[in-house]
Design a protein around this motif. Sequence first.
Motif, PDB file in Angstrom:
ATOM      1  N   ASP A   1       0.792  -1.096  -0.101  1.00 30.54           N
ATOM      2  CA  ASP A   1      -0.024  -0.242   0.002  1.00 30.54           C
ATOM      3  C   ASP A   1       0.722   1.349   0.036  1.00 30.54           C
ATOM      4  OD1 ASP A   1      -2.530  -0.665  -0.301  1.00 30.54           O
ATOM      5  OD2 ASP A   1      -2.915  -1.022   2.148  1.00 30.54           O
ATOM      6  N   ALA A   2       1.958   1.087   0.521  1.00 32.55           N
ATOM      7  CA  ALA A   2       2.871   2.289   0.774  1.00 32.55           C
ATOM      8  C   ALA A   2       3.493   2.930  -0.683  1.00 32.55           C
ATOM      9  CB  ALA A   2       4.083   2.037   1.737  1.00 32.55           C
ATOM     10  N   CYS A   3       3.938   1.760  -1.408  1.00 32.31           N
ATOM     11  CA  CYS A   3       4.949   2.412  -2.723  1.00 32.31           C
ATOM     12  C   CYS A   3       3.793   1.801  -3.738  1.00 32.31           C
ATOM     13  CB  CYS A   3       6.259   1.825  -2.577  1.00 32.31           C
ATOM     14  SG  CYS A   3       6.470  -0.070  -2.939  1.00 32.31           S
ATOM     15  N   LYS A   4       2.941   1.163  -3.622  1.00 35.33           N
ATOM     16  CA  LYS A   4       1.822   0.582  -4.776  1.00 35.33           C
ATOM     17  C   LYS A   4       2.474  -0.196  -5.764  1.00 35.33           C
ATOM     18  CE  LYS A   4      -1.176   3.842  -3.099  1.00 35.33           C
ATOM     19  NZ  LYS A   4      -2.041   3.277  -1.966  1.00 35.33           N
ATOM     20  N   SER A   5       3.388  -1.127  -5.226  1.00 36.79           N
ATOM     21  CA  SER A   5       3.823  -2.055  -6.209  1.00 36.79           C
ATOM     22  C   SER A   5       3.289  -3.782  -5.799  1.00 36.79           C
ATOM     23  CB  SER A   5       5.247  -1.865  -6.204  1.00 36.79           C
ATOM     24  OG  SER A   5       5.908  -2.249  -4.968  1.00 36.79           O
ATOM     25  N   GLU A   6       3.679  -4.467  -6.722  1.00 44.84           N
ATOM     26  CA  GLU A   6       3.387  -5.780  -6.161  1.00 44.84           C
ATOM     27  C   GLU A   6       4.792  -6.559  -6.088  1.00 44.84           C
ATOM     28  OE1 GLU A   6       1.381  -7.976  -9.436  1.00 44.84           O
ATOM     29  OE2 GLU A   6      -0.538  -6.677  -9.333  1.00 44.84           O
ATOM     30  N   TYR A   7       4.853  -7.654  -5.355  1.00 45.02           N
ATOM     31  CA  TYR A   7       6.159  -8.402  -5.178  1.00 45.02           C
ATOM     32  C   TYR A   7       5.689  -9.702  -4.906  1.00 45.02           C
ATOM     33  CZ  TYR A   7       5.340  -7.798  -0.102  1.00 45.02           C
ATOM     34  OH  TYR A   7       5.084  -7.903   1.305  1.00 45.02           O
ATOM     35  N   ALA A   8       6.831 -10.788  -5.113  1.00 44.38           N
ATOM     36  CA  ALA A   8       6.639 -12.311  -4.868  1.00 44.38           C
ATOM     37  C   ALA A   8       6.468 -12.362  -3.372  1.00 44.38           C
ATOM     38  CB  ALA A   8       7.546 -12.900  -5.246  1.00 44.38           C
ATOM     39  N   THR A   9       5.445 -12.923  -2.768  1.00 43.81           N
ATOM     40  CA  THR A   9       5.263 -13.017  -1.044  1.00 43.81           C
ATOM     41  C   THR A   9       6.264 -13.815  -0.727  1.00 43.81           C
ATOM     42  OG1 THR A   9       2.984 -12.806  -1.685  1.00 43.81           O
ATOM     43  CG2 THR A   9       3.634 -13.563   0.646  1.00 43.81           C
ATOM     44  N   VAL A  10       6.422 -15.076  -1.215  1.00 45.11           N
ATOM     45  CA  VAL A  10       7.238 -16.220  -0.611  1.00 45.11           C
ATOM     46  C   VAL A  10       8.605 -15.616  -0.067  1.00 45.11           C
ATOM     47  CG1 VAL A  10       8.363 -18.548  -0.703  1.00 45.11           C
ATOM     48  CG2 VAL A  10       5.815 -18.061  -1.394  1.00 45.11           C
ATOM     49  N   PRO A  11       9.563 -15.185  -1.006  1.00 41.55           N
ATOM     50  CA  PRO A  11      10.697 -14.683  -0.602  1.00 41.55           C
ATOM     51  C   PRO A  11      10.693 -13.491   0.544  1.00 41.55           C
ATOM     52  CG  PRO A  11      10.433 -14.376  -2.881  1.00 41.55           C
ATOM     53  CD  PRO A  11       9.313 -15.118  -2.331  1.00 41.55           C
ATOM     54  N   HIS A  12       9.876 -12.800   0.422  1.00 45.61           N
ATOM     55  CA  HIS A  12       9.849 -11.350   1.343  1.00 45.61           C
ATOM     56  C   HIS A  12       8.894 -11.382   2.477  1.00 45.61           C
ATOM     57  CE1 HIS A  12      12.556 -10.002  -1.948  1.00 45.61           C
ATOM     58  NE2 HIS A  12      11.492 -10.420  -2.711  1.00 45.61           N
TER      59      HIS A  12
ATOM     60  N   LYS B   1       5.760 -10.315   4.688  1.00 44.23           N
ATOM     61  CA  LYS B   1       5.061  -9.329   4.934  1.00 44.23           C
ATOM     62  C   LYS B   1       5.644  -7.992   4.732  1.00 44.23           C
ATOM     63  CE  LYS B   1       1.241  -8.370   7.052  1.00 44.23           C
ATOM     64  NZ  LYS B   1       0.402  -7.671   6.510  1.00 44.23           N
ATOM     65  N   LYS B   2       6.939  -7.888   4.620  1.00 42.47           N
ATOM     66  CA  LYS B   2       7.836  -6.719   4.290  1.00 42.47           C
ATOM     67  C   LYS B   2       7.917  -6.606   2.745  1.00 42.47           C
ATOM     68  CE  LYS B   2      11.441  -4.369   6.688  1.00 42.47           C
ATOM     69  NZ  LYS B   2      12.810  -4.674   7.408  1.00 42.47           N
ATOM     70  N   CYS B   3       7.816  -5.252   2.426  1.00 45.47           N
ATOM     71  CA  CYS B   3       7.862  -4.874   1.004  1.00 45.47           C
ATOM     72  C   CYS B   3       9.501  -4.717   0.592  1.00 45.47           C
ATOM     73  CB  CYS B   3       7.144  -3.788   0.470  1.00 45.47           C
ATOM     74  SG  CYS B   3       7.423  -3.169  -0.969  1.00 45.47           S
ATOM     75  N   PRO B   4       9.677  -5.521  -0.425  1.00 54.59           N
ATOM     76  CA  PRO B   4      11.451  -5.526  -0.846  1.00 54.59           C
ATOM     77  C   PRO B   4      11.708  -4.355  -1.537  1.00 54.59           C
ATOM     78  CG  PRO B   4      10.169  -6.723  -2.232  1.00 54.59           C
ATOM     79  CD  PRO B   4       9.142  -6.374  -1.361  1.00 54.59           C
ATOM     80  N   ASN B   5      10.612  -3.459  -1.916  1.00 55.97           N
ATOM     81  CA  ASN B   5      10.843  -2.245  -2.811  1.00 55.97           C
ATOM     82  C   ASN B   5      11.156  -0.982  -1.998  1.00 55.97           C
ATOM     83  OD1 ASN B   5      10.535  -3.562  -5.240  1.00 55.97           O
ATOM     84  ND2 ASN B   5       8.416  -3.678  -4.817  1.00 55.97           N
ATOM     85  N   CYS B   6      10.374  -0.896  -0.716  1.00 55.09           N
ATOM     86  CA  CYS B   6      10.287   0.143   0.207  1.00 55.09           C
ATOM     87  C   CYS B   6      10.298  -0.162   1.716  1.00 55.09           C
ATOM     88  CB  CYS B   6       8.929   1.266  -0.036  1.00 55.09           C
ATOM     89  SG  CYS B   6       7.515   0.539   0.552  1.00 55.09           S
ATOM     90  N   GLY B   7      10.362  -1.491   2.099  1.00 51.35           N
ATOM     91  CA  GLY B   7      10.533  -1.750   3.398  1.00 51.35           C
ATOM     92  C   GLY B   7       8.944  -1.738   4.128  1.00 51.35           C
TER      93      GLY B   7
END
Lengths: 224, 115
Positions: free
Chosen positions: B75-86, B88-94
């Motif tokens: 919700d913070a940086c409006k991006s999608e990411y692969a859940t399994v390696p990361h 709850k924490k967004c790999p793009n903005c933390g």
Amino acid sequence: MEKVKVIEIKKSVFAENDKDADALRSELKGRGVYLLNLMSSPGSGKTTTLIKTINLIKDKIRVAVMEADIDSDVDAIKIKEATGIQSIQLHTGGMCHLDAEMTRQGLDNVALEGIDLVILENVGNLVCPAEFDTGAVRNAMILSVPEGHDKPLKYPLMFSVCDLVLVNKTDVLPYFDFDMDKCREYVAMRNPEARVIPICAKTGEGVGQFADWLLAEVNNWKNK
Amino acid sequence: MHELGIVFYIIRDAKQAALENGVEHIDTVVMNIGEVSTVVPEYLCDCWRWAADKEPMLKGCELKINPIPAVSWCDACKSEYATVPHGKKCPNCGSGATWLLRGNEVEIKEIEIKE
């Protein structure tokens, strides 16, 4: 070549159970009965916690317990002997969890007249019970100190569906590398709304807080 | 081993769908299974074989798994990411303000009948 007819379904296998659970919840609401679904891994101290807690609240509200296990009735007997309240045993017939229909069948065997609170002690397991809505008002779980503070990371679904996490066996904290702050942090990662109460069922420490939580919940359910 | 419990649900829903469509025997059931659904496909298929063969309508019926990769939304940086390696924490903005978009499915996609 053989022709194949495809019928699209696109329906969650949990959809029917979710419907049954909602129906059961509203029925219980109408009867003024609060159902708590209590989950944990085996050996976390569910039965001991229940005995201590029930003895604190049984003069204020009327409580009944449903014990779910794959087999045996030792827990139901133990609860009845230690608290004097109505306690029945459900057998899941080898299944690792209870669903809403099994919970309803169990409730059919409880004399619900005048009962304010039914506590369902679910099968000891951190995976399956989390997936099936039983029709309970709230989900609570017991995590015991020897299991480690990283359980919320390993069993994300269980912690995300629980409204209350009791951290039991605090008397053995000095002997384990259990970090209570980390535990709270991990629980919050899964469910920021979840409340964490450290307890020791053996000494009674913290059990009063759980009892107060239950009394407030039941009161709220009846009057809202 | 919750896979067996789930199999009983699949059997109930598949039979229901067959009855509604006037079908006497189902040849394949296709499942959408999300990567973080906590269902282990191999166990599901083993349980399926055991349980489905006890049902005349499903005897020999194959269970096919359509895996759905888990994807989270930040919700913070409006991006999608692969859940399994990361997680709850967004790999793009933390940020931790993330939620699962897909990957939690345990659903019957479709049933197939040979004509």
